[in-house]
Write a protein that holds these residues in place. Structure first.
Motif: not given
Length: 139
Positions: A84-92, A95-110
């Motif tokens: 869902m984060c990857a999809t949201a990044i792609n659809e954002s 940029n500020d919204v995309g960065l939120i999803w990038v942060e969440f994606l990194q947390e999920y992957m870790t």
């Protein structure tokens, strides 16, 4: 939250720790997203209440899931979060919204990487059967 139910249902110390970390991560993400949306003027519906703390030994065995079921359901939640984060990044568009999803994606992957280590260590990793194409010799 499903993760809070996991805390209330397992006695495995490492799995309980993983659920506590997941709940902490989910609450942090919810808070950051809530603050962002409110600052943008987006009205939000009421959020679900937290589960009360209970004794894992008080849950009847026929009702509670096994530790491997809980661990794998948490892994599925991480997989869905990553997707869902990857999809949201792609659809954002913003940029500020995309960065939120990038942060969440990194947390999920870790977190997902640490969960994978735990489920492999405990033998809870569900591996699908090998695929043999039609006509290929079975080994």
């Amino acid at each position: 939250m499903h993760s809070e139910a996991g805390i209330n249902s397992t006695t495995d110390p490492e799995l309980r720790k993983a659920f506590h970390e997941a709940v902490k991560m989910f609450k942090s993400q919810r808070e950051r997203l809530t603050v962002f949306l409110r600052l943008e003027g987006v009205p939000l519906p009421p959020l679900s209440e937290s589960k009360p703390i209970s004794d894992p030994n008080a849950v009847p065995p026929g009702v509670k899931l096994t530790d491997d079921e809980f661990a794998n359901s948490l892994n599925i939640k991480m997989f869905l979060g990553i997707t869902m984060c990857a999809t949201a990044i792609n659809e954002s568009v913003r940029n500020d919204v995309g960065l939120i999803w990038v942060e969440f994606l990194q947390e999920y992957m870790t977190f997902g990487a640490t969960m994978k280590t735990l489920v492999k260590k405990r033998g809870w990793l569900k591996v699908p059967p090998f695929y043999y194409p039609p006509g290929a010799p079975i080994q």
